[in-house]
Design a protein around this motif. Structure first.
Motif, PDB file in Angstrom:
ATOM      1  N   PHE A  39     -18.296   9.862  -9.679  1.00 39.92           N
ATOM      2  CA  PHE A  39     -18.860   8.474  -9.323  1.00 39.92           C
ATOM      3  C   PHE A  39     -17.573   7.436  -9.453  1.00 39.92           C
ATOM      4  O   PHE A  39     -17.929   6.366  -9.132  1.00 39.92           O
ATOM      5  N   SER A  40     -16.500   7.733  -9.460  1.00 43.10           N
ATOM      6  CA  SER A  40     -15.339   7.247  -9.281  1.00 43.10           C
ATOM      7  C   SER A  40     -15.095   6.648  -7.924  1.00 43.10           C
ATOM      8  O   SER A  40     -14.464   5.689  -7.900  1.00 43.10           O
ATOM      9  N   GLY A  41     -15.173   7.293  -6.936  1.00 39.08           N
ATOM     10  CA  GLY A  41     -15.140   7.034  -5.552  1.00 39.08           C
ATOM     11  C   GLY A  41     -16.118   5.807  -5.334  1.00 39.08           C
ATOM     12  O   GLY A  41     -15.720   4.857  -4.435  1.00 39.08           O
ATOM     13  N   LEU A  42     -17.538   5.920  -5.735  1.00 40.67           N
ATOM     14  CA  LEU A  42     -18.227   4.774  -5.581  1.00 40.67           C
ATOM     15  C   LEU A  42     -17.742   3.416  -6.191  1.00 40.67           C
ATOM     16  O   LEU A  42     -17.734   2.379  -5.454  1.00 40.67           O
ATOM     17  N   LEU A  43     -17.167   3.578  -7.187  1.00 39.43           N
ATOM     18  CA  LEU A  43     -16.541   2.477  -8.158  1.00 39.43           C
ATOM     19  C   LEU A  43     -15.503   1.801  -7.212  1.00 39.43           C
ATOM     20  O   LEU A  43     -15.178   0.787  -7.112  1.00 39.43           O
ATOM     21  N   ALA A  44     -14.530   3.050  -6.797  1.00 37.62           N
ATOM     22  CA  ALA A  44     -13.498   2.588  -5.952  1.00 37.62           C
ATOM     23  C   ALA A  44     -13.579   1.756  -4.725  1.00 37.62           C
ATOM     24  O   ALA A  44     -12.975   0.667  -4.363  1.00 37.62           O
ATOM     25  N   PHE A  45     -14.856   2.185  -4.187  1.00 37.97           N
ATOM     26  CA  PHE A  45     -15.121   1.601  -2.735  1.00 37.97           C
ATOM     27  C   PHE A  45     -15.754   0.185  -3.254  1.00 37.97           C
ATOM     28  O   PHE A  45     -15.324  -0.759  -2.402  1.00 37.97           O
ATOM     29  N   ALA A  46     -16.318   0.057  -4.067  1.00 38.12           N
ATOM     30  CA  ALA A  46     -16.806  -1.246  -4.542  1.00 38.12           C
ATOM     31  C   ALA A  46     -15.826  -2.290  -4.876  1.00 38.12           C
ATOM     32  O   ALA A  46     -15.533  -3.776  -4.453  1.00 38.12           O
ATOM     33  N   ILE A  47     -14.734  -1.794  -5.646  1.00 37.16           N
ATOM     34  CA  ILE A  47     -13.562  -2.406  -5.835  1.00 37.16           C
ATOM     35  C   ILE A  47     -12.818  -2.857  -4.881  1.00 37.16           C
ATOM     36  O   ILE A  47     -12.298  -4.026  -4.719  1.00 37.16           O
ATOM     37  N   ALA A  48     -12.533  -2.029  -3.909  1.00 33.93           N
ATOM     38  CA  ALA A  48     -12.072  -2.242  -2.802  1.00 33.93           C
ATOM     39  C   ALA A  48     -12.381  -3.426  -1.755  1.00 33.93           C
ATOM     40  O   ALA A  48     -11.628  -3.948  -1.145  1.00 33.93           O
ATOM     41  N   LYS A  49     -13.751  -3.642  -1.953  1.00 34.36           N
ATOM     42  CA  LYS A  49     -14.566  -4.602  -1.379  1.00 34.36           C
ATOM     43  C   LYS A  49     -14.281  -6.162  -1.907  1.00 34.36           C
ATOM     44  O   LYS A  49     -14.568  -7.193  -1.359  1.00 34.36           O
ATOM     45  N   MET A  50     -13.427  -6.081  -3.042  1.00 30.88           N
ATOM     46  CA  MET A  50     -12.998  -7.560  -3.690  1.00 30.88           C
ATOM     47  C   MET A  50     -11.856  -8.012  -3.053  1.00 30.88           C
ATOM     48  O   MET A  50     -11.124  -8.771  -3.505  1.00 30.88           O
ATOM     49  N   ASP A  51     -11.684  -7.660  -1.740  1.00 32.32           N
ATOM     50  CA  ASP A  51     -10.472  -8.074  -1.092  1.00 32.32           C
ATOM     51  C   ASP A  51     -10.522  -9.856  -1.084  1.00 32.32           C
ATOM     52  O   ASP A  51     -11.510 -10.509  -0.355  1.00 32.32           O
ATOM     53  N   GLY A  52      -9.454 -10.353  -1.238  1.00 34.14           N
ATOM     54  CA  GLY A  52      -9.386 -11.775  -1.272  1.00 34.14           C
ATOM     55  C   GLY A  52      -9.614 -12.683  -2.783  1.00 34.14           C
ATOM     56  O   GLY A  52      -9.404 -13.505  -3.047  1.00 34.14           O
ATOM     57  N   VAL A  53     -10.280 -11.813  -3.599  1.00 35.62           N
ATOM     58  CA  VAL A  53     -10.928 -12.368  -4.873  1.00 35.62           C
ATOM     59  C   VAL A  53      -9.540 -12.412  -5.630  1.00 35.62           C
ATOM     60  O   VAL A  53      -8.694 -11.458  -5.939  1.00 35.62           O
ATOM     61  N   GLY A  54      -9.335 -13.605  -6.278  1.00 34.45           N
ATOM     62  CA  GLY A  54      -8.183 -13.829  -6.935  1.00 34.45           C
ATOM     63  C   GLY A  54      -6.637 -14.144  -6.476  1.00 34.45           C
ATOM     64  O   GLY A  54      -5.949 -13.926  -6.903  1.00 34.45           O
ATOM     65  N   GLY A  55      -7.165 -13.900  -4.898  1.00 33.25           N
ATOM     66  CA  GLY A  55      -5.808 -14.007  -4.082  1.00 33.25           C
ATOM     67  C   GLY A  55      -5.109 -12.676  -3.990  1.00 33.25           C
ATOM     68  O   GLY A  55      -3.871 -12.746  -3.680  1.00 33.25           O
ATOM     69  N   LEU A  56      -5.796 -11.479  -4.402  1.00 31.04           N
ATOM     70  CA  LEU A  56      -5.208 -10.330  -4.220  1.00 31.04           C
ATOM     71  C   LEU A  56      -5.892  -9.557  -3.243  1.00 31.04           C
ATOM     72  O   LEU A  56      -7.102  -9.739  -3.111  1.00 31.04           O
ATOM     73  N   GLU A  57      -5.160  -8.351  -2.647  1.00 35.42           N
ATOM     74  CA  GLU A  57      -5.840  -7.640  -1.869  1.00 35.42           C
ATOM     75  C   GLU A  57      -6.809  -6.643  -2.802  1.00 35.42           C
ATOM     76  O   GLU A  57      -6.587  -6.594  -3.774  1.00 35.42           O
ATOM     77  N   GLY A  58      -7.709  -5.882  -2.009  1.00 31.79           N
ATOM     78  CA  GLY A  58      -8.722  -5.096  -2.687  1.00 31.79           C
ATOM     79  C   GLY A  58      -8.132  -3.958  -3.338  1.00 31.79           C
ATOM     80  O   GLY A  58      -8.753  -3.535  -4.293  1.00 31.79           O
ATOM     81  N   TRP A  59      -7.218  -3.336  -2.621  1.00 29.78           N
ATOM     82  CA  TRP A  59      -6.694  -2.364  -3.254  1.00 29.78           C
ATOM     83  C   TRP A  59      -5.870  -2.489  -4.488  1.00 29.78           C
ATOM     84  O   TRP A  59      -5.436  -1.662  -5.308  1.00 29.78           O
ATOM     85  N   ARG A  60      -5.385  -3.573  -4.721  1.00 30.23           N
ATOM     86  CA  ARG A  60      -4.735  -3.976  -5.829  1.00 30.23           C
ATOM     87  C   ARG A  60      -5.616  -4.128  -7.015  1.00 30.23           C
ATOM     88  O   ARG A  60      -4.906  -4.035  -8.390  1.00 30.23           O
TER      89      ARG A  60
ATOM     90  N   TYR B  40       0.731  -1.243  -0.102  1.00 29.44           N
ATOM     91  CA  TYR B  40       0.017   0.017  -0.087  1.00 29.44           C
ATOM     92  C   TYR B  40       0.790   1.229   0.062  1.00 29.44           C
ATOM     93  O   TYR B  40       0.417   2.184  -0.676  1.00 29.44           O
ATOM     94  N   HIS B  41       1.864   1.042   0.497  1.00 31.44           N
ATOM     95  CA  HIS B  41       2.874   2.224   0.793  1.00 31.44           C
ATOM     96  C   HIS B  41       3.496   2.582  -0.571  1.00 31.44           C
ATOM     97  O   HIS B  41       3.652   3.873  -0.977  1.00 31.44           O
ATOM     98  N   GLY B  42       3.751   1.588  -1.431  1.00 32.66           N
ATOM     99  CA  GLY B  42       4.278   1.767  -2.707  1.00 32.66           C
ATOM    100  C   GLY B  42       3.249   2.293  -3.650  1.00 32.66           C
ATOM    101  O   GLY B  42       3.552   3.264  -4.593  1.00 32.66           O
ATOM    102  N   LEU B  43       1.973   1.641  -3.366  1.00 34.61           N
ATOM    103  CA  LEU B  43       0.886   2.600  -4.325  1.00 34.61           C
ATOM    104  C   LEU B  43       0.679   3.793  -3.946  1.00 34.61           C
ATOM    105  O   LEU B  43       0.371   4.550  -4.971  1.00 34.61           O
ATOM    106  N   LEU B  44       0.862   4.326  -2.746  1.00 38.16           N
ATOM    107  CA  LEU B  44       0.906   5.811  -2.436  1.00 38.16           C
ATOM    108  C   LEU B  44       1.926   6.801  -3.337  1.00 38.16           C
ATOM    109  O   LEU B  44       1.752   7.642  -3.699  1.00 38.16           O
ATOM    110  N   ILE B  45       3.178   6.196  -3.212  1.00 40.49           N
ATOM    111  CA  ILE B  45       4.120   6.742  -3.793  1.00 40.49           C
ATOM    112  C   ILE B  45       3.892   6.900  -5.349  1.00 40.49           C
ATOM    113  O   ILE B  45       4.143   7.657  -6.086  1.00 40.49           O
TER     114      ILE B  45
END
Length: 90
Positions: free
Chosen positions: A67-88, A17-22
């Motif tokens: 509306f991108s914030g709503l989409l980002a919120f929904a995508i972030a809830k995909m935590d664990g799907v495909g073995g990836l964290e939600g933010w990825r 996540y730190h790398g993502l912020l950078i």
């Protein structure tokens, strides 16, 4: 444009996540000149009577990001799907 594309491509290999912020900071740096560049480009190619309406159209297109914030919120809830964290998924 090449710098923006490079940063967007490299955001896919970020492992923390730190790398993502950078990476987002670098993305912001590359996007900083977008709006002034588009405004300049519009004035170079369109006649004077049409420039204001084209700038207005471009300005209104920016509001789709509301509306991108709503989409980002929904995508972030995909935590664990495909073995990836939600933010990825973003």
């Amino acid at each position: 444009m090449v710098a923006w594309g490079t940063v967007m491509t490299l955001m896919g290999i970020v492992q923390s996540y730190h790398g993502l912020l950078i990476a987002r900071i670098f993305l912001g740096v590359t996007e900083a000149g977008l709006f002034p560049g588009v405004a300049y480009y519009i004035t170079m190619w369109y006649c004077a009577k049409k420039v204001n309406s084209d700038k207005l159209c471009f300005q209104c297109c920016k509001y789709r990001w509301c509306f991108s914030g709503l989409l980002a919120f929904a995508i972030a809830k995909m935590d664990g799907v495909g073995g990836l964290e939600g933010w990825r998924w973003m």
